[in-house]
Design a protein around this motif. Structure first.
Motif, short mmCIF file in Angstrom:
data_model
loop_
_atom_site.label_atom_id
_atom_site.label_comp_id
_atom_site.label_asym_id
_atom_site.label_seq_id
_atom_site.Cartn_x
_atom_site.Cartn_y
_atom_site.Cartn_z
N MET A 1 0.83 -1.21 0.00
CA MET A 1 0.00 0.00 0.00
C MET A 1 0.86 1.26 0.00
O MET A 1 1.80 1.38 0.76
CB MET A 1 -0.91 0.01 1.22
CG MET A 1 -2.26 0.55 0.87
SD MET A 1 -3.42 0.51 2.23
CE MET A 1 -2.58 1.43 3.49
N VAL A 2 0.51 2.20 -0.87
CA VAL A 2 1.28 3.43 -0.96
C VAL A 2 1.02 4.27 0.27
O VAL A 2 -0.14 4.56 0.60
CB VAL A 2 0.83 4.23 -2.20
CG1 VAL A 2 1.63 5.51 -2.30
CG2 VAL A 2 0.97 3.38 -3.45
N GLY A 3 2.05 4.68 0.95
CA GLY A 3 1.79 5.52 2.11
C GLY A 3 3.01 5.81 2.93
O GLY A 3 4.13 5.45 2.58
N ALA A 4 2.75 6.50 4.02
CA ALA A 4 3.81 7.00 4.87
C ALA A 4 3.40 6.79 6.32
O ALA A 4 2.41 6.13 6.59
CB ALA A 4 4.04 8.47 4.57
N THR B 5 -13.07 14.55 5.99
CA THR B 5 -12.94 14.29 4.56
C THR B 5 -11.48 13.98 4.21
O THR B 5 -10.57 14.48 4.85
CB THR B 5 -13.42 15.53 3.78
OG1 THR B 5 -14.66 15.94 4.35
CG2 THR B 5 -13.62 15.21 2.33
N ASN B 6 -11.29 13.18 3.17
CA ASN B 6 -9.95 12.75 2.78
C ASN B 6 -9.03 13.89 2.37
O ASN B 6 -9.48 14.91 1.86
CB ASN B 6 -10.04 11.76 1.62
CG ASN B 6 -10.64 10.45 2.08
OD1 ASN B 6 -10.63 10.14 3.27
ND2 ASN B 6 -11.15 9.68 1.15
N GLN B 7 -7.77 13.66 2.59
CA GLN B 7 -6.74 14.62 2.17
C GLN B 7 -6.37 14.34 0.72
O GLN B 7 -5.68 13.37 0.43
CB GLN B 7 -5.51 14.48 3.07
CG GLN B 7 -5.79 14.86 4.52
CD GLN B 7 -4.64 14.56 5.46
OE1 GLN B 7 -3.62 14.03 5.03
NE2 GLN B 7 -4.80 14.88 6.73
N THR B 8 -6.81 15.20 -0.15
CA THR B 8 -6.48 15.04 -1.57
C THR B 8 -6.09 16.41 -2.15
O THR B 8 -6.29 17.45 -1.51
CB THR B 8 -7.67 14.49 -2.38
OG1 THR B 8 -8.74 15.44 -2.34
CG2 THR B 8 -8.16 13.16 -1.81
N LEU B 9 -5.54 16.38 -3.36
CA LEU B 9 -5.06 17.61 -3.98
C LEU B 9 -6.19 18.50 -4.50
O LEU B 9 -6.03 19.71 -4.63
CB LEU B 9 -4.14 17.27 -5.16
CG LEU B 9 -2.83 16.55 -4.79
CD1 LEU B 9 -2.12 16.09 -6.07
CD2 LEU B 9 -1.92 17.48 -3.98
N GLN B 196 -2.13 10.41 -2.50
CA GLN B 196 -2.80 11.72 -2.37
C GLN B 196 -2.46 12.35 -1.03
O GLN B 196 -2.15 13.54 -0.93
CB GLN B 196 -4.33 11.53 -2.49
CG GLN B 196 -4.83 11.25 -3.89
CD GLN B 196 -5.02 12.53 -4.71
OE1 GLN B 196 -5.01 13.63 -4.19
NE2 GLN B 196 -5.19 12.36 -6.01
N GLN B 197 -2.53 11.54 0.02
CA GLN B 197 -2.29 12.05 1.36
C GLN B 197 -0.87 12.56 1.55
O GLN B 197 -0.65 13.60 2.17
CB GLN B 197 -2.58 10.94 2.38
CG GLN B 197 -2.39 11.39 3.81
CD GLN B 197 -2.73 10.30 4.80
OE1 GLN B 197 -2.63 9.11 4.49
NE2 GLN B 197 -3.15 10.69 5.99
N MET B 198 0.11 11.83 1.01
CA MET B 198 1.50 12.28 1.15
C MET B 198 1.70 13.63 0.47
O MET B 198 2.36 14.52 1.01
CB MET B 198 2.46 11.25 0.54
CG MET B 198 2.61 10.00 1.38
SD MET B 198 3.50 8.70 0.46
CE MET B 198 5.17 9.38 0.43
N LEU B 199 1.13 13.78 -0.72
CA LEU B 199 1.31 15.06 -1.42
C LEU B 199 0.58 16.18 -0.68
O LEU B 199 1.04 17.32 -0.62
CB LEU B 199 0.80 14.95 -2.87
CG LEU B 199 1.62 13.99 -3.75
CD1 LEU B 199 1.04 13.94 -5.16
CD2 LEU B 199 3.09 14.40 -3.80
N TRP B 200 -0.56 15.84 -0.10
CA TRP B 200 -1.30 16.82 0.69
C TRP B 200 -0.46 17.26 1.89
O TRP B 200 -0.27 18.46 2.14
CB TRP B 200 -2.62 16.21 1.17
CG TRP B 200 -3.58 17.20 1.74
CD1 TRP B 200 -4.55 17.88 1.06
CD2 TRP B 200 -3.68 17.64 3.11
NE1 TRP B 200 -5.23 18.71 1.91
CE2 TRP B 200 -4.73 18.59 3.17
CE3 TRP B 200 -3.00 17.33 4.28
CZ2 TRP B 200 -5.10 19.22 4.36
CZ3 TRP B 200 -3.36 17.96 5.46
CH2 TRP B 200 -4.40 18.90 5.50
N ALA B 201 0.05 16.27 2.62
CA ALA B 201 0.82 16.57 3.83
C ALA B 201 2.08 17.36 3.49
O ALA B 201 2.43 18.33 4.17
CB ALA B 201 1.18 15.27 4.56
#
Ligand SMILES: Nc1ncnc2c1ncn2[C@@H]1O[C@H](COP(=O)(O)OP(=O)(O)OP(=O)(O)O)[C@@H](O)[C@H]1O
Ligand SMILES: Nc1ncnc2c1ncn2[C@@H]1O[C@H](COP(=O)(O)OP(=O)(O)OP(=O)(O)O)[C@@H](O)[C@H]1O
Ligand SMILES: [Mg+2]
Ligand SMILES: [Mg+2]
Lengths: 553, 553
Positions: A1-4, B5-9, B196-201
């Motif tokens: 799974m892609v993630g951190a 809500t999800n963290q997306t760009l 998406q979350q990593m780029l958001w963070a």
């Protein structure tokens, strides 16, 4: 799974302790100022976590606070969530029955309480509602006599035997970390839970220029209580930035605030409008050097333009007007000027800055009319503001009825009626529940109140809609006159004043003089109480002029 | 479940389009400057998403780019991930066999390619490696003749028939959004995926003062290529802030950069050290007004202190030295001064600012010696830097061997050897793979290189360890002399110079003159090539003086 790695609060604590070990946390107490460093703070937080764990607190357990703003309260901010429990901040100004409802609903296991608030809490204790509460911890180094809470210990004894290192767990992002109830302005308070991730995202959102612009060089004093949505998240943001904290302690007076600003070199502070009105009054009469202060965050209710102007012109302090909600952790919009707007005439700048502002990056919004259509951004048309985003909760705690009412998919229907201007600035016109619907049109109770409160003989005023057979609702104004005012003359002047400024049919059909506007525990006007008292149209019987109906406009 | 809500760009795009509709995106092309607004950008991104969807691209499909920095490339940044696909930015400077490996490994379905880079890509096309590629899209309004790629279309035709609204999906946070391969400095390039979350963070982490301090008033020009870890995330951060974008297009010269800064009022730019050395040289010889420029982010390799000093003293520009990795999206540390340090003597400030800096809020780090113990923060002891956090990947794409080698639990072992000083500033001493282990002690190849490169007759220099029976490894220097240098004299001077500055046993046992230091596609010294050439000790046979062994220190 892609993630951190998961988004949790712990790394903020770690960073402040390691990169800014000598930066201070200062706290006003009855005995004077207490101060220590991040390095000591980190150790004390670890000891608190150890003590909680020894007390049997584990994953997801709720730990409550009933406290003002001070360093021990701040220790619970990182200590409780980072060991896996959930910090529930209770508003000690709530009426007893609300406190009982909230403690029972949240099933709190431990309550941390200030010595000065212990009597209030003791008075609210009820065997059934407090069944889940295993112990009370008084925020002091000893338990006051006759505290009336049991079993009880003091904070310093509670943490005394724990080591100043803690083996912090790796928590999932959706771990419940915080909890706060809404103010109960429009109904029963509703529980909002904050996950680790929501607090992380909110913290990151408050740091940049688009948020509250916080850096390591700042000295930050949250006057907004730590039981109000985590003092707007400032204790977390300040730590993330490595800035210095200043906590004003129990019931600070304007003089206390002025002194703290001067002595500690506060650069940024935050609170509701009345606090800053009080400070301005104090500064008018006393010598105090607040030149270190760069900006004040004002929110919770609308920041009057006059306050923004006075701080700017007289003290060179920028007021940042912000809007938020318990459901939003809480920051939603901030009224920053856009590039180029610094060149506008001062009054136009104040006009923008007195609006609730621009939505923070990461959030989305829409403004929707009664038919569910989006209204144009023209500064005129209004509708209900809907929001969503990574620090906006998607449900209430155990309140399916409220979820049903307040959500449309993942959009939170804020209950705030707003306009948005061409530049994207949101302005709150009214609460959806307070707006007066008359003849198919809307009357803003807030605008009427602002206009009436500008009259010299008015101390306070509120306007509600009372039911009316033909026009659905009609406005009635409730006025607290200043001492010595001539009520009959004032009444006539107020109606004339409103008729002059607004469409004729906005003028209240009746003006009622009262001694005080009822208020909620947050200090907001409690229109529920008045509405309950005036729930029939007898008050305005025969007073509504047929000819001035909206359809004639 | 507690959450939001999800963290997306997507909300960043929405906000820029709605709150900053008139702010510009400017792009240098062969024909001059192209410019349009966020409002137009938002529409074009929607059209790109529609076109991708029509081309059969869906959830998780990989779409690649082979492009310089320009507006169309920027359109793929939001268009590809926000419709659910994954943007894979390929470094066009890679050798063909790496391009083949990468395209095959990533299974790219569409490749967007610049007209000027089409010949390079065409040369790399290989039927097997490119089996997944269904079409090429040339970043122009027509396909150049004899492009050698097929099937091929041009970008404007590709998006022509799509509407400028797109029904954006609600994506999960772990949706793969981006992909980039490491530079391959120490081995085969490794694929890193960004959710998406990593780029958001990462975007949120770059905005505050602790990051790159970006606001709506900024005008930001990323010189770092968009194929290098998303141009360090700047296109996302700039959009989130609502700032103006300036893209320098294909192969910008120092003159192009100076002109763009002057004409577009650039306030912030970013790139590797060589770019800024080039700009300084240009500014020495030419008149250019770069007074709008407030700060330059330098990273990728160490920013020389002289560059920091010159920009400060001569142009009043703050250099922000940053360290990062492909695995970290990429920003990890930034060398901001701490509160109070502005009062230090200038040279001490430069010393701090020439370090790699302070870890960003949200991340955690430790520095570990060979035995796995943490080294003290004293600016002397060094060890390998380990990091983790919400924008640090926890695994490579399809590389179990590299996962095994580069991770310890969720800690990424960066492969960088560092010291940390008392103030928490990280300084990179060397790569773990480049550090020379001699007699049980470490010699920093980077420090030797810096010292040697300071000699006036040296154009370039690199130092590697060659195997040695008794001392494990011994340093050998490879020197590119400046034209006309006396090699024998230079050799003696260099050894003397090193012996003067470092322990005697750090002095290279041999100095080899070469014509050019081999470089990677990122322009970093490629020590692998030299190590392969000198993998036995014949070079230094009989040259290692017994008496100067580390144990004698
Ligand atoms: N800057 C502001 N200007 C005007 N109103 C504001 C501002 N900031 C917050 N508010 C009001 O406060 C509300 C949020 O307050 P809070 O979450 O404390 O509870 P509440 O809405 O008052 O109570 P309840 O939801 O229980 O009725 C907003 O919805 C808005 O009506
Ligand atoms: N400011 C800096 N100073 C010194 N070195 C830096 C700096 N910024 C980045 N680096 C170096 O660049 C590395 C990251 O580069 P990148 O991710 O592009 O690939 P690479 O490490 O060069 O290649 P590979 O991982 O394939 O060997 C860091 O680990 C560090 O060694
Ligand atoms: Mg509410
Ligand atoms: Mg690497």
């Amino acid at each position: 799974m892609v993630g951190a790695t998961n988004q949790t609060l712990r790394p903020f604590l770690w960073r402040a302790g390691k990169l800014f070990p000598d930066r201070e946390i200062v706290s006003r107490t009855a005995e004077g100022l207490e101060r220590y460093t991040y390095s000591e703070y980190e150790g004390r937080v670890a000891r608190l976590a150890g003590a909680l764990s020894d007390a049997g607190i584990g994953d997801g357990d709720r730990v409550a606070t009933f406290c003002w703003n001070h360093n021990r309260h701040f220790e619970t901010y990182f200590g409780v969530p980072s060991m896996g429990a959930q910090l529930h901040t209770i508003n000690p100004l709530l009426p007893d029955h609300h406190i009982q409802y909230i403690v029972e609903n949240a099933a709190d296991r431990i309550i941390f309480v200030d010595p000065s608030l212990a009597p209030k809490l003791a008075g609210a204790v009820d065997e059934d509602a407090f069944a889940s509460v295993e112990q009370f911890v008084v925020m002091a180094s000893e338990v006051p006599d006759d505290v009336g809470l049991s079993p009880v210990t003091d904070y310093e004894s509670f943490i005394a035997d724990s080591p100043d290192e803690y083996d912090w767990p790796d928590l999932p992002e959706d771990q419940p970390a915080g909890m706060c109830y809404t103010s109960g302005t429009t109904g029963e308070p509703k529980g909002v839970e904050y996950s680790q991730q929501m607090l992380w995202a909110h913290t990151m959102a408050t740091l940049p220029k688009s948020g509250l612009d916080i850096g390591a060089e700042d000295v930050i004093m949250p006057v907004v209580p730590m039981f109000h949505v985590n003092a707007w998240g400032l204790p977390f943001s300040t730590t993330a930035a490595g800035a210095k904290h200043v906590y004003p302690g129990p019931s600070p007076t304007p003089e206390d605030l002025a002194k703290l600003i001067e002595e500690e070199g506060v650069t940024m502070t935050a609170g509701v409008p009345t606090v800053w009105l009080g400070l301005l009054d104090y500064l008018d009469e006393h010598d105090a050097d607040i030149s270190s202060l760069e900006r004040i965050i004002i929110g919770g209710s609308a920041a009057p333009r006059s306050v923004i102007r006075r701080f700017d012109e007289e003290y060179d302090v920028d007021v940042l007007h912000a809007w938020g909600m318990t459901e939003m952790s809480p920051v939603g919009t901030v009224a920053h000027l856009k590039p180029g707007m610094e060149d506008l005439p001062a009054e136009e700048q104040y006009e923008k800055r007195a609006k609730q502002g621009l939505l923070a990056p990461g959030l989305e919004m829409r403004v929707v009319d009664d038919d569910g259509d989006e209204v144009p951004w023209n500064g005129e048309d209004f509708g209900e503001l809907w929001v969503r985003g990574p620090w906006v909760t998607t449900e209430y705690f155990e309140r399916p009825d409220a979820n049903e009412e307040d959500y449309e998919g993942n959009w939170l229907k804020t209950g705030d009626v707003v306009t948005v201007d061409e530049d994207g600035y949101v302005q709150i016109v009214d609460r959806a529940k307070d707006v007066i619907k008359s003849g198919g049109e809307w009357i803003s109770s807030v605008e009427l109140e602002n206009s009436i409160m500008a009259h010299d003989d008015v101390a306070e005023a509120t306007v509600i809609g009372v039911p009316h057979e033909r026009w659905q609702e009609r406005p009635v104004a409730f006025i607290v006159p200043k001492a010595g005012a001539d009520e009959a003359a004032l009444k006539a002047e107020l109606v004339a004043l409103v008729e002059d400024e607004f469409p004729k049919w906005w003028a209240p059909d009746e003006v009622v003089f009262i001694e005080e506007v009822p208020k909620t525990a947050t200090g907001k006007f409690d229109k529920k109480v008045l509405r309950d008292q005036y729930d029939d149209s007898s008050l305005i019987e025969g007073k509504t002029p047929d000819a001035e109906a909206p359809s004639d406009e």
